[in-house]
Motif scaffolding. Structure first.
Motif, PDB file in Angstrom:
ATOM      1  N   ALA A 247      43.176 -57.176   3.080  1.00  0.00           N
ATOM      2  CA  ALA A 247      43.666 -56.746   4.391  1.00  0.00           C
ATOM      3  C   ALA A 247      44.292 -55.354   4.298  1.00  0.00           C
ATOM      4  O   ALA A 247      44.015 -54.484   5.129  1.00  0.00           O
ATOM      5  CB  ALA A 247      44.674 -57.757   4.933  1.00  0.00           C
ATOM      6  N   TYR A 248      45.125 -55.138   3.280  1.00  0.00           N
ATOM      7  CA  TYR A 248      45.801 -53.847   3.148  1.00  0.00           C
ATOM      8  C   TYR A 248      44.805 -52.725   2.878  1.00  0.00           C
ATOM      9  O   TYR A 248      44.872 -51.660   3.493  1.00  0.00           O
ATOM     10  CB  TYR A 248      46.854 -53.913   2.041  1.00  0.00           C
ATOM     11  N   LEU A 249      43.852 -52.965   1.987  1.00  0.00           N
ATOM     12  CA  LEU A 249      42.844 -51.934   1.710  1.00  0.00           C
ATOM     13  C   LEU A 249      42.040 -51.595   2.962  1.00  0.00           C
ATOM     14  O   LEU A 249      41.778 -50.425   3.240  1.00  0.00           O
ATOM     15  CB  LEU A 249      41.919 -52.372   0.574  1.00  0.00           C
ATOM     16  N   LEU A 250      41.650 -52.602   3.729  1.00  0.00           N
ATOM     17  CA  LEU A 250      40.911 -52.332   4.958  1.00  0.00           C
ATOM     18  C   LEU A 250      41.759 -51.556   5.963  1.00  0.00           C
ATOM     19  O   LEU A 250      41.260 -50.658   6.645  1.00  0.00           O
ATOM     20  CB  LEU A 250      40.396 -53.638   5.574  1.00  0.00           C
ATOM     21  N   LEU A 251      43.048 -51.865   6.026  1.00  0.00           N
ATOM     22  CA  LEU A 251      43.939 -51.121   6.927  1.00  0.00           C
ATOM     23  C   LEU A 251      44.075 -49.660   6.497  1.00  0.00           C
ATOM     24  O   LEU A 251      44.021 -48.760   7.337  1.00  0.00           O
ATOM     25  CB  LEU A 251      45.317 -51.783   6.977  1.00  0.00           C
ATOM     26  N   ILE A 252      44.224 -49.418   5.184  1.00  0.00           N
ATOM     27  CA  ILE A 252      44.388 -48.016   4.770  1.00  0.00           C
ATOM     28  C   ILE A 252      43.066 -47.249   4.848  1.00  0.00           C
ATOM     29  O   ILE A 252      43.065 -46.058   5.154  1.00  0.00           O
ATOM     30  CB  ILE A 252      45.069 -47.864   3.387  1.00  0.00           C
ATOM     31  N   LEU A 253      41.949 -47.918   4.614  1.00  0.00           N
ATOM     32  CA  LEU A 253      40.660 -47.235   4.757  1.00  0.00           C
ATOM     33  C   LEU A 253      40.402 -46.868   6.215  1.00  0.00           C
ATOM     34  O   LEU A 253      39.927 -45.763   6.515  1.00  0.00           O
ATOM     35  CB  LEU A 253      39.532 -48.110   4.205  1.00  0.00           C
ATOM     36  N   ASP A 254      40.717 -47.784   7.114  1.00  0.00           N
ATOM     37  CA  ASP A 254      40.565 -47.482   8.541  1.00  0.00           C
ATOM     38  C   ASP A 254      41.502 -46.353   8.953  1.00  0.00           C
ATOM     39  O   ASP A 254      41.114 -45.470   9.722  1.00  0.00           O
ATOM     40  CB  ASP A 254      40.848 -48.735   9.380  1.00  0.00           C
ATOM     41  N   TYR A 255      42.710 -46.366   8.421  1.00  0.00           N
ATOM     42  CA  TYR A 255      43.684 -45.312   8.733  1.00  0.00           C
ATOM     43  C   TYR A 255      43.165 -43.957   8.275  1.00  0.00           C
ATOM     44  O   TYR A 255      43.291 -42.959   8.987  1.00  0.00           O
ATOM     45  CB  TYR A 255      45.013 -45.633   8.046  1.00  0.00           C
ATOM     46  N   TRP A 256      42.578 -43.908   7.092  1.00  0.00           N
ATOM     47  CA  TRP A 256      42.062 -42.638   6.568  1.00  0.00           C
ATOM     48  C   TRP A 256      41.002 -42.073   7.506  1.00  0.00           C
ATOM     49  O   TRP A 256      40.973 -40.877   7.788  1.00  0.00           O
ATOM     50  CB  TRP A 256      41.493 -42.830   5.170  1.00  0.00           C
ATOM     51  N   ARG A 257      40.119 -42.919   7.990  1.00  0.00           N
ATOM     52  CA  ARG A 257      39.023 -42.441   8.833  1.00  0.00           C
ATOM     53  C   ARG A 257      39.419 -42.230  10.289  1.00  0.00           C
ATOM     54  O   ARG A 257      38.912 -41.324  10.943  1.00  0.00           O
ATOM     55  CB  ARG A 257      37.853 -43.421   8.782  1.00  0.00           C
ATOM     56  N   ASN A 258      40.312 -43.071  10.803  1.00  0.00           N
ATOM     57  CA  ASN A 258      40.572 -43.072  12.241  1.00  0.00           C
ATOM     58  C   ASN A 258      41.996 -42.742  12.650  1.00  0.00           C
ATOM     59  O   ASN A 258      42.276 -42.676  13.842  1.00  0.00           O
ATOM     60  CB  ASN A 258      40.205 -44.446  12.825  1.00  0.00           C
ATOM     61  N   GLY A 259      42.878 -42.569  11.690  1.00  0.00           N
ATOM     62  CA  GLY A 259      44.274 -42.310  12.029  1.00  0.00           C
ATOM     63  C   GLY A 259      45.036 -43.596  12.279  1.00  0.00           C
ATOM     64  O   GLY A 259      44.542 -44.691  12.011  1.00  0.00           O
TER      65      GLY A 259
END
Length: 135
Positions: A56-68
């Protein structure tokens, strides 16, 4: 602590850039195809997460990197983390400890903001240096 204090990757200055070049680099370059990942820092900060929590955390930070920043919306966050709504509500308190949450607004991640700014500066600097080298 910000990774292995790697200012060696930060250009000393950006004299070759004109105003606005940094944002052009953001739009033109594929800055979101990679991101720095400091394994030691990640493991030190997440040592008590379960496998589900890591995912969950990795998916949240990956999404944050791409989308803010993600909206502070449990349905959207559950979708980003690829969890059922019920599982997300159980993990939310733990996941929110990694972010600065503006209640009802967004989830901010200071470390990712810093790393993304460094990446944008490096991309813009390299682009500018490449243009000069091509002249």
């Amino acid at each position: 602590m910000i990774g292995p204090e790697a200012d060696c990757f930060r250009p000393p200055t950006l004299p070759l850039l004109r105003r606005g070049d940094l944002w052009r680099a953001l739009i033109v370059k594929k800055h979101d195809t990679w991101m720095p990942f400091y394994i030691g820092d990640y493991l030190a900060d997440t040592g008590r997460l379960t496998t589900e929590g890591h995912g969950a955390y990795l998916l949240l930070i990956l999404d944050y990197w791409r989308n803010g920043p993600a909206p502070d919306d449990d349905e959207a966050l559950a979708a980003i983390a690829r969890l059922s709504f019920k599982r997300w509500l159980k993990l939310r308190p733990l996941m929110s400890s990694f972010f600065q949450v503006e209640k009802g607004v967004k989830w901010q991640h200071k470390r990712i903001d810093i790393e993304k700014e460094k990446a944008l500066e490096i991309t813009a600097y390299r682009s500018s240096a490449g243009k000069i080298g091509a002249e």
